[in-house]
Design a protein around this motif. Sequence first.
Motif, PDB file in Angstrom:
ATOM      1  N   HIS A 117      46.572  40.972  39.282  1.00 59.17           N
ATOM      2  CA  HIS A 117      45.277  40.401  38.922  1.00 59.17           C
ATOM      3  C   HIS A 117      45.516  39.012  38.345  1.00 59.17           C
ATOM      4  CE1 HIS A 117      43.524  44.387  39.526  1.00 59.17           C
ATOM      5  NE2 HIS A 117      44.566  44.850  38.852  1.00 59.17           N
ATOM      6  N   ASP A 118      44.626  38.084  38.659  1.00 53.98           N
ATOM      7  CA  ASP A 118      44.868  36.676  38.359  1.00 53.98           C
ATOM      8  C   ASP A 118      44.694  36.282  36.897  1.00 53.98           C
ATOM      9  OD1 ASP A 118      45.731  35.393  40.754  1.00 53.98           O
ATOM     10  OD2 ASP A 118      43.735  35.705  41.592  1.00 53.98           O
ATOM     11  N   SER A 119      44.023  37.087  36.103  1.00 48.42           N
ATOM     12  CA  SER A 119      43.839  36.751  34.693  1.00 48.42           C
ATOM     13  C   SER A 119      43.567  38.024  33.909  1.00 48.42           C
ATOM     14  CB  SER A 119      42.672  35.769  34.529  1.00 48.42           C
ATOM     15  OG  SER A 119      41.445  36.424  34.798  1.00 48.42           O
ATOM     16  N   PRO A 120      43.724  37.987  32.587  1.00 45.94           N
ATOM     17  CA  PRO A 120      43.405  39.169  31.774  1.00 45.94           C
ATOM     18  C   PRO A 120      41.963  39.632  31.956  1.00 45.94           C
ATOM     19  CG  PRO A 120      44.646  37.588  30.479  1.00 45.94           C
ATOM     20  CD  PRO A 120      44.312  36.899  31.781  1.00 45.94           C
ATOM     21  N   ASP A 121      41.041  38.688  32.186  1.00 43.59           N
ATOM     22  CA  ASP A 121      39.635  39.056  32.380  1.00 43.59           C
ATOM     23  C   ASP A 121      39.425  39.920  33.609  1.00 43.59           C
ATOM     24  OD1 ASP A 121      38.547  37.769  30.164  1.00 43.59           O
ATOM     25  OD2 ASP A 121      38.554  35.835  31.185  1.00 43.59           O
ATOM     26  N   GLN A 122      40.278  39.762  34.627  1.00 43.24           N
ATOM     27  CA  GLN A 122      40.109  40.493  35.880  1.00 43.24           C
ATOM     28  C   GLN A 122      40.860  41.820  35.923  1.00 43.24           C
ATOM     29  OE1 GLN A 122      41.061  37.925  39.209  1.00 43.24           O
ATOM     30  NE2 GLN A 122      39.889  36.209  38.386  1.00 43.24           N
ATOM     31  N   HIS A 123      41.714  42.057  34.936  1.00 43.61           N
ATOM     32  CA  HIS A 123      42.517  43.280  34.940  1.00 43.61           C
ATOM     33  C   HIS A 123      41.658  44.465  34.507  1.00 43.61           C
ATOM     34  CE1 HIS A 123      45.785  46.086  34.373  1.00 43.61           C
ATOM     35  NE2 HIS A 123      46.670  45.175  34.727  1.00 43.61           N
ATOM     36  N   PRO A 124      41.538  45.508  35.332  1.00 42.64           N
ATOM     37  CA  PRO A 124      40.628  46.616  35.009  1.00 42.64           C
ATOM     38  C   PRO A 124      41.143  47.561  33.933  1.00 42.64           C
ATOM     39  CG  PRO A 124      41.779  47.087  37.046  1.00 42.64           C
ATOM     40  CD  PRO A 124      42.182  45.688  36.646  1.00 42.64           C
ATOM     41  N   LYS A 125      42.447  47.534  33.635  1.00 46.92           N
ATOM     42  CA  LYS A 125      42.998  48.514  32.701  1.00 46.92           C
ATOM     43  C   LYS A 125      43.678  47.903  31.482  1.00 46.92           C
ATOM     44  CE  LYS A 125      43.647  52.177  36.122  1.00 46.92           C
ATOM     45  NZ  LYS A 125      44.579  53.184  36.706  1.00 46.92           N
ATOM     46  N   ILE A 126      43.526  46.622  31.283  1.00 41.17           N
ATOM     47  CA  ILE A 126      44.120  45.987  30.116  1.00 41.17           C
ATOM     48  C   ILE A 126      43.340  46.386  28.860  1.00 41.17           C
ATOM     49  CG2 ILE A 126      42.737  43.891  30.293  1.00 41.17           C
ATOM     50  CD1 ILE A 126      45.160  42.294  29.380  1.00 41.17           C
ATOM     51  N   GLU A 148      42.737  44.856  22.852  1.00 41.32           N
ATOM     52  CA  GLU A 148      43.641  44.201  21.916  1.00 41.32           C
ATOM     53  C   GLU A 148      44.536  43.191  22.631  1.00 41.32           C
ATOM     54  OE1 GLU A 148      42.484  48.155  20.265  1.00 41.32           O
ATOM     55  OE2 GLU A 148      43.202  47.414  22.189  1.00 41.32           O
ATOM     56  N   GLU A 149      45.123  43.593  23.760  1.00 45.36           N
ATOM     57  CA  GLU A 149      46.009  42.683  24.483  1.00 45.36           C
ATOM     58  C   GLU A 149      45.217  41.533  25.087  1.00 45.36           C
ATOM     59  OE1 GLU A 149      49.499  42.616  27.919  1.00 45.36           O
ATOM     60  OE2 GLU A 149      48.171  44.364  27.774  1.00 45.36           O
ATOM     61  N   ARG A 150      44.056  41.839  25.613  1.00 50.04           N
ATOM     62  CA  ARG A 150      43.229  40.793  26.211  1.00 50.04           C
ATOM     63  C   ARG A 150      42.856  39.736  25.181  1.00 50.04           C
ATOM     64  NH1 ARG A 150      37.767  39.985  26.405  1.00 50.04           N
ATOM     65  NH2 ARG A 150      36.934  38.877  28.215  1.00 50.04           N
ATOM     66  N   MET A 152      47.713  52.524  25.423  1.00 49.53           N
ATOM     67  CA  MET A 152      46.468  51.919  24.949  1.00 49.53           C
ATOM     68  C   MET A 152      45.297  52.473  25.754  1.00 49.53           C
ATOM     69  SD  MET A 152      47.677  47.962  24.686  1.00 49.53           S
ATOM     70  CE  MET A 152      49.173  47.528  23.786  1.00 49.53           C
ATOM     71  N   THR A 153      44.192  52.802  25.032  1.00 53.36           N
ATOM     72  CA  THR A 153      43.052  53.383  25.717  1.00 53.36           C
ATOM     73  C   THR A 153      41.780  52.685  25.273  1.00 53.36           C
ATOM     74  OG1 THR A 153      44.159  55.519  25.775  1.00 53.36           O
ATOM     75  CG2 THR A 153      41.794  55.514  26.189  1.00 53.36           C
ATOM     76  N   ASN A 154      40.880  52.450  26.216  1.00 57.54           N
ATOM     77  CA  ASN A 154      39.587  51.852  25.898  1.00 57.54           C
ATOM     78  C   ASN A 154      38.615  52.243  26.983  1.00 57.54           C
ATOM     79  OD1 ASN A 154      37.501  49.520  26.170  1.00 57.54           O
ATOM     80  ND2 ASN A 154      38.296  49.383  24.080  1.00 57.54           N
ATOM     81  N   THR A 155      37.441  52.730  26.593  1.00 63.39           N
ATOM     82  CA  THR A 155      36.501  53.226  27.594  1.00 63.39           C
ATOM     83  C   THR A 155      35.927  52.121  28.458  1.00 63.39           C
ATOM     84  OG1 THR A 155      34.742  53.057  25.944  1.00 63.39           O
ATOM     85  CG2 THR A 155      35.853  55.192  26.153  1.00 63.39           C
ATOM     86  N   LYS A 156      35.923  50.881  27.946  1.00 61.40           N
ATOM     87  CA  LYS A 156      35.338  49.785  28.711  1.00 61.40           C
ATOM     88  C   LYS A 156      36.349  49.109  29.622  1.00 61.40           C
ATOM     89  CE  LYS A 156      31.759  48.757  25.285  1.00 61.40           C
ATOM     90  NZ  LYS A 156      31.151  47.739  24.424  1.00 61.40           N
ATOM     91  N   THR A 157      37.582  49.104  29.210  1.00 60.08           N
ATOM     92  CA  THR A 157      38.568  48.375  30.009  1.00 60.08           C
ATOM     93  C   THR A 157      39.593  49.278  30.661  1.00 60.08           C
ATOM     94  OG1 THR A 157      39.955  48.073  28.046  1.00 60.08           O
ATOM     95  CG2 THR A 157      38.367  46.336  28.555  1.00 60.08           C
ATOM     96  N   GLY A 158      39.444  50.589  30.496  1.00 64.98           N
ATOM     97  CA  GLY A 158      40.398  51.492  31.114  1.00 64.98           C
ATOM     98  C   GLY A 158      41.611  51.683  30.239  1.00 64.98           C
ATOM     99  N   THR A 159      42.671  52.179  30.830  1.00 66.43           N
ATOM    100  CA  THR A 159      43.896  52.433  30.072  1.00 66.43           C
ATOM    101  C   THR A 159      45.064  51.706  30.701  1.00 66.43           C
ATOM    102  OG1 THR A 159      44.398  54.400  31.384  1.00 66.43           O
ATOM    103  CG2 THR A 159      43.075  54.731  29.391  1.00 66.43           C
ATOM    104  N   CYS A 160      46.008  51.352  29.855  1.00 65.36           N
ATOM    105  CA  CYS A 160      47.230  50.703  30.327  1.00 65.36           C
ATOM    106  C   CYS A 160      48.337  51.048  29.349  1.00 65.36           C
ATOM    107  CB  CYS A 160      47.031  49.190  30.418  1.00 65.36           C
ATOM    108  SG  CYS A 160      48.381  48.335  31.248  1.00 65.36           S
TER     109      CYS A 160
END
Length: 533
Positions: free
Chosen positions: A257-266, A269-271, A1-9
């Motif tokens: 990371h404590d929540s999906p909001d704090q994960h830099p590479k999620i 779609e998953e968030r 999964m790729t996204n320029t705002k949330t990074g890749t995971c």
Amino acid sequence: MTNTKTGTCAVPARHSLALLTSAGVAVLYMLRINMSVAIVAMAHTPTPTSGNSNTTTHAHTTAYCVSYNQENQTILMEETLKGKKTAGADNSTLPEDYLTEEDPLTNKMVLTGAEKGMVLGAFFYGYFATNIPGGRLAELYGTKRVFGGAILIGGVLTLFTPLAARAHYVVLILLRAAIGLAHGVVYPSLNTMVARWIPPLERPRFMSFTYMSNTLGTIITMPLCGMIIAEVGWPAVFYVTGGVSLVWVVVWALFMHDSPDQHPKISLEERSYILHAIQDGTTHNKPSRTPWRSILTSVPLWATHVAHIGSMFGFNLLLTQLPTYMSSILGFSIKTNGLLSAIPFVTQFLGSILSGMWVTWLLTHKYMTVFTSRRIFSTISLVLPGIVLVIVGYVGCDITLAVALFPVSTAFSGAICSGHLANHLDLAPNFAGTILGVSNTLAYMVSICVPVIVGAMTPHQNLKEWQAVFWLTAVMYVSSWMVFTVFGSTEIQPWNYSTVVEQQQQQPTGKETKFLKPEKNPQVVASDSQAEA
């Protein structure tokens, strides 16, 4: 999964979280149960002599079943093969890994059965005291700090265990209690993490893999400790397990990371998927204060507490006493003891994984309601293990059958995560950490008595005494299941949400109110807008 705002995971973030958490729980149990194996080598327990119950001896006492088998074989051979060498003369028919001689008593602590029980139970003296604070701390500050800090403290203290043991057994008890004090925060903090990260229908499967990774820690630690003791000596057990825990702490600090909001590479779609799935239980009218009166008077929650007490009594019996049973009753050497004591936890982990996958499939395909699934799997995890343990007590010295039955019992108990353990999240997702903390506190207030009770019930370490132990455990299992079956529920409790007064205080005034959609999480709305863009 790729996204320029949330990074890749490349791997879903919650799957990576499962692997990282699983490793942490395994490490947690390495630090918890290393003493259960090591104490067989580090402590000598005098037993009453046959002639005088008030005196003790340091001479070697043959394991119950070894002595029993030798005596029966000798009598049989003397009656049928007079004049020939009896089986008891050279132990030729006994397994090679039976204990045949006592290790030298040098460098060993001399402990009575009660003192040994206190050492084994010391972890729980501290453990139950921090469960409730642990859950609340995780709700306020996050699982990353609470879980990571607990393992860090426990790992450092474990390195000092040999020094404490050589000082005095009371010092050892205090150190083990301190480790328990640190580790008491862990499972309540994990419940908080699950409530924030895992969609409800995925929770049984996630919890089965992560929470029951305690069995992985047991599977690894028991044979590993046996080998380390046989090759290097018992102090190395604590150096190795303590060192491994510190390595895990570093990895956890870097990647959790404590929540999906704090994960830099999620991914977005998953968030969005996670936040949508959890919003009903964890973000709708969340209370600003902990409703302690409601928590302490909730009948369905008390039913869950009772079920947890019963299951933890049986689990901690095997966790702390199985190596002793393998040694004193079945007569296996320290090296083989560690391996055989780990096998039941292999089947427990497999049973947990299979039950988690099974219940997830049943729920997602709507073949079963959540309420029905909790009842069925609580029956599997509480009733069947108790029945099998009673049978173990009556197979006598049939070593093969006894060793085979322990894994059957623990395989059934692995269904705990699909039964009552998931019920805390059913009842109150907003307070998942706090209420599991209450459950664990109650469960371990009882569990700390397990080593002491067993020590008091088995002064001579014979089969009849252990039969009584297994009957007591079965009664705990079945009675707790009955309470959960009658009074349990899966409905989200009203106190999971804020009171009417709090809701009025949280709502804006004026014309803006009519445009609010309280059933929709603002964070999810934002993420939906980003996804559409």
